[in-house]
Design a protein around this motif. Structure first.
Motif, PDB file in Angstrom:
ATOM      1  N   UNK A   1     -10.043  56.658 -11.140  1.00 33.09           N
ATOM      2  CA  UNK A   1      -9.877  55.447 -11.935  1.00 33.09           C
ATOM      3  C   UNK A   1      -8.465  55.353 -12.508  1.00 33.09           C
ATOM      4  N   UNK A   2      -7.890  56.472 -12.894  1.00 25.86           N
ATOM      5  CA  UNK A   2      -6.511  56.447 -13.392  1.00 25.86           C
ATOM      6  C   UNK A   2      -5.550  56.003 -12.299  1.00 25.86           C
ATOM      7  N   UNK A   3      -5.793  56.472 -11.070  1.00 26.42           N
ATOM      8  CA  UNK A   3      -4.921  56.072  -9.952  1.00 26.42           C
ATOM      9  C   UNK A   3      -5.058  54.579  -9.669  1.00 26.42           C
ATOM     10  N   UNK A   4      -6.297  54.069  -9.648  1.00 27.99           N
ATOM     11  CA  UNK A   4      -6.506  52.641  -9.395  1.00 27.99           C
ATOM     12  C   UNK A   4      -5.899  51.795 -10.504  1.00 27.99           C
ATOM     13  N   UNK A   5      -6.013  52.267 -11.750  1.00 28.47           N
ATOM     14  CA  UNK A   5      -5.452  51.528 -12.878  1.00 28.47           C
ATOM     15  C   UNK A   5      -3.940  51.394 -12.748  1.00 28.47           C
ATOM     16  N   UNK A   6      -3.297  52.438 -12.307  1.00 29.19           N
ATOM     17  CA  UNK A   6      -1.840  52.418 -12.185  1.00 29.19           C
ATOM     18  C   UNK A   6      -1.376  51.696 -10.926  1.00 29.19           C
ATOM     19  N   UNK A   7      -2.144  51.820  -9.840  1.00 29.52           N
ATOM     20  CA  UNK A   7      -1.661  51.355  -8.543  1.00 29.52           C
ATOM     21  C   UNK A   7      -1.988  49.891  -8.265  1.00 29.52           C
ATOM     22  N   UNK A   8      -3.044  49.354  -8.854  1.00 28.62           N
ATOM     23  CA  UNK A   8      -3.455  47.983  -8.528  1.00 28.62           C
ATOM     24  C   UNK A   8      -2.352  46.957  -8.788  1.00 28.62           C
ATOM     25  N   UNK A   9      -1.701  46.928  -9.952  1.00 29.08           N
ATOM     26  CA  UNK A   9      -0.616  45.944 -10.137  1.00 29.08           C
ATOM     27  C   UNK A   9       0.526  46.133  -9.136  1.00 29.08           C
ATOM     28  N   UNK A  10       0.845  47.368  -8.812  1.00 29.72           N
ATOM     29  CA  UNK A  10       1.925  47.617  -7.862  1.00 29.72           C
ATOM     30  C   UNK A  10       1.579  47.085  -6.480  1.00 29.72           C
TER      31      UNK A  10
ATOM     32  N   UNK B   1      -5.684  49.557 -18.157  1.00 28.20           N
ATOM     33  CA  UNK B   1      -4.528  48.792 -18.647  1.00 28.20           C
ATOM     34  C   UNK B   1      -4.078  47.752 -17.642  1.00 28.20           C
ATOM     35  N   UNK B   2      -4.747  47.687 -16.490  1.00 30.00           N
ATOM     36  CA  UNK B   2      -4.309  46.766 -15.442  1.00 30.00           C
ATOM     37  C   UNK B   2      -4.395  45.318 -15.920  1.00 30.00           C
ATOM     38  N   UNK B   3      -5.370  44.974 -16.782  1.00 32.05           N
ATOM     39  CA  UNK B   3      -5.488  43.600 -17.270  1.00 32.05           C
ATOM     40  C   UNK B   3      -4.264  43.227 -18.103  1.00 32.05           C
ATOM     41  N   UNK B   4      -3.856  44.104 -19.008  1.00 32.12           N
ATOM     42  CA  UNK B   4      -2.701  43.813 -19.858  1.00 32.12           C
ATOM     43  C   UNK B   4      -1.420  43.710 -19.042  1.00 32.12           C
TER      44      UNK B   4
END
Length: 707
Positions: free
Chosen positions: A480-489, A533-536
């Protein structure tokens, strides 16, 4: 000869337990004593007592030599064989329980007789003629004779079991202690020989352990193994500080199981077909671990080495090094076979490395890490305090195991990462959130976000059946941490025809779908909710807030008195900031702030405002721009519709042992899809949804691929 016979009777009388025998020998001694005393006086008068003393010492040594040759000959298979041939041809049981037992008994009897002669000399005042040198020489010859017999069997003794070596060590040490007690002679030669043979036994045994462990790992199929009641009892004793208090019966069975280790590793997943009351997991400190056969074999070898250190305490320092080598071998070899994909080319011939294999590795590492402090404590109890520094090597090994476990846990993240980056990310280009908002697709997510949720859910189904709850939480926290960081990128790097939404409904649609994905991920059973944090991040990118803060209530209240036509100023105090305003001031139109965008035109009285769907508000008499191809904001690019779930859903195949769908490594390279010996744990995407580029293939490293 008369003195020896008399002293022998005296020693025998002291060793008998009944009063009758003691009285009989005491009577014989009283009858012979005057005769012996007269003989000694006669020898003194003739000045021959010194010569007789020398003859006695020589005769005593001859008796010892003859006793050794005669006893060995009695147990020889061939009557005319030499002493060397007789000793080397004996079985261990015949040599230790037969030859040595009888030899020790006879030699101790001779030495006790010599002690009686020396005591007689002291009592009669002729101790100078019967000096302790004769007794010391006899004890030395006895010690060297036993040492020579052991030396002739050095090679055979290095091949015995632990139980047999303990038996040999015990009877030799008991004889040595009795000999030193009788003669005050330090049997250094015998102790050195015995220690050298024990050391050779430990070395040979360690070589056997190393080769057996390598063979077991190379043939390991990386499938779960049942744990017998005896092995579980051994783990329990180790964790409770009683690792060396087990019975010899259990040690005997342990030797049998270790001797069959290679056959068991190659032919079955359990140590013995006759063992009952098996458990599917190993219990260590209240935690259950699903382990493989090689891991259980490692634990047995460690327990065997601890038993060696406890019984042969002079070799405890050597044993610490052996335990460290075994632990490092298991760690390095398992790394090569699983993370390095060596099991594909080993004797096991696995078709691929999947999530099931990784989960078993991490549990084996976890169990070994859990028992390491207890192994350290058991070895420390056998070492002198000045050698406790040797145990620091076990602390370094624990760190190496933790590093290996960290790599295995990160490999689960790489599985999901490979799917998201190579199979799902190319589908972002066909997504238009403005069009999805206009079409009213508020219930589902786009292909990319739906694929992320689906693959994470399938991965969860596989790992929840294999990993303990704490390991499952750890793995999914990383995912989940990886998806949170990688999705916006991934949205940023999508390129192609993808553009971030420009209308407010489109922006809201994108944020709602991302929020739905995060909600689905946090609702997985047994997973610790992640603060995404992906929403923010996307809100700052889109300059749009999905959930804006609520508007504050009006701070002023105006009350109008219609009876006199005047507006009475009623002062109202704001509950939050205490601002006081008059009704006249609040009735005046509010000036817009500097730089603010002009608001909509006032709506005529009696007309209802309408919206064109794009966030612009119009009065009823205004013409609403049609949403057709002439409006650039309303002409979305056609998005690839997600296929039906039952045919094209992104899948992570459930873990099982069915190999029907396996493909060869060559087919893997041709199709760009990684095969699996057990497709259950592989994470795959349907072929019809893959982008026809090389980027859709998961990178292959060291012969291991995850698709």
């Amino acid at each position: 000869a008369t003195l020896t016979s008399n002293s022998n009777n005296n020693s025998n009388s002291n060793s008998n337990s009944t009063d009758n025998h003691h009285h009989h020998h005491h009577t014989q001694q009283q009858q012979q004593l005057p005769r012996i005393q007269n003989m000694v006086r006669g020898l003194q008068l003739c000045q021959s007592l010194d010569q007789v003393s020398q003859l006695y010492a020589s005769r005593l040594l001859d008796i010892i030599r003859m006793t050794v040759r005669t006893t060995v000959g009695e147990f020889a298979e061939e009557a005319d064989s030499s002493v060397k041939a007789c000793v080397t041809s004996m079985t261990l049981e015949r040599f230790a329980d037969g030859c040595l037992d009888m030899l020790f008994e006879q030699l101790l009897d001779i030495l006790k007789s010599a002690v009686g002669v020396q005591q007689f000399g002291n009592d009669e005042g002729v101790a100078a003629f019967f000096s302790p040198q004769a007794l010391t020489a006899a004890a030395e010859l006895s010690s060297k004779s036993i040492s020579e017999l052991l030396r002739l069997r050095k090679e055979a003794h290095s091949l015995v079991t632990l139980d047999e070596m303990r038996r040999l060590w015990d009877i030799c040490i008991a004889f040595t202690l009795e000999l030193e007690k009788l003669s005050d002679y330090k049997a250094t030669a015998l102790r050195s020989t015995l220690l050298a043979q024990a050391k050779a036994f430990v070395e040979r045994r360690h070589e056997s352990h190393m080769s057996s462990l390598v063979a077991a790992l190379d043939s390991e199929r990386w499938t779960q193994c049942d744990v017998s009641a005896e092995r579980q009892a051994a783990l329990t004793r180790l964790c409770s500080g009683r690792s060396v208090s087990s019975s010899s019966k259990w040690h005997s069975r342990e030797q049998s199981s270790l001797s069959l280790s290679y056959a068991a590793a190659a032919g079955s997943s359990s140590s013995s077909s006759t063992e009952q009351n098996k458990s599917p997991t190993a219990l260590v400190e209240g935690v259950k671990y699903k382990v493989i056969w090689s891991c259980l074999l490692l634990v047995e070898m460690i327990m065997s080495n601890i038993a060696c250190a406890a019984h042969f305490q002079s070799l405890a320092t050597n044993v610490v090094g052996k335990v460290a080598e075994l632990l490092r071998l298991f760690n390095s070899r398992s790394t090569q076979l699983v993370l390095g994909a060596g099991a594909i080319h080993s004797a096991a011939r696995l078709k691929s490395i999947n999530a099931k294999h990784l989960s078993l590795v991490t549990q084996c590492l976890g169990m070994t890490i859990a028992i390491l402090p207890h192994v350290r404590a058991a070895l420390m109890a056998q070492l002198p305090s000045k050698q406790h520094g040797l145990l620091q090597d076990l602390d370094r090994i624990k760190k190496e195991y933790n590093d290996h476990n960290e790599k295995v846990l990160n490999k689960f993240v790489n599985i999901i990462g490979g799917i998201v980056e190579h199979n799902l990310a190319p589908r972002i280009a066909g997504t238009n959130f403005d069009a999805r908002a206009a079409a009213g697709n508020g219930d589902g997510c786009c292909v990319f976000l739906d694929g992320v949720s689906t693959n994470a859910r399938k991965m969860h189904q596989v790992l929840s059946a294999l990993l303990p709850p704490d390991h499952l939480q750890d793995v999914f926290s990383r995912i989940l941490a990886w998806l949170d960081q990688k999705t916006p990128d991934l949205f940023e790097a999508a390129g192609g025809q993808f553009q971030f939404p420009v209308t407010d409904p489109g922006k809201r649609q994108m944020l709602v779908e991302v929020e739905q994905m995060t909600t689905n991920l946090n609702q997985l059973p047994g997973v610790r909710p992640w603060e995404f944090t992906v929403i923010r991040v996307l809100e700052r990118k889109l300059e749009y807030e999905l959930h804006p803060p609520a508007e504050e209530e009006a701070a002023e209240v105006v009350v109008v008195d219609e009876s006199d036509g005047k507006a009475d100023d009623v002062v109202a105090e704001n509950a939050d900031d205490g601002v006081v305003a008059s009704g006249a001031e609040s009735s005046a139109p509010e000036e817009p702030p500097v730089g603010a965008a002009p608001g909509p035109e006032p709506v005529a009285s009696g007309e209802e405002p309408t919206s064109n769907g794009n966030g612009a508000v119009h009065s009823n008499d205004e013409e609403v721009p049609p949403m057709n191809g002439n409006d650039p904001a309303a002409s979305p690019q056609k998005e690839e519709e997600p296929p039906p779930q039952d045919e094209h859903e992104m899948q992570i195949l459930a873990a099982n042992d069915d190999d029907k769908n396996e493909v060869s490594p060559n087919e893997e390279q041709q199709n760009g899809v990684a095969s699996s010996e057990e497709p259950a744990s592989d994470v795959t995407a349907p072929e019809e949804e893959q982008v026809p580029t090389k980027e859709s293939e998961v990178p292959v490293a060291n012969g291991m691929s995850f698709s």
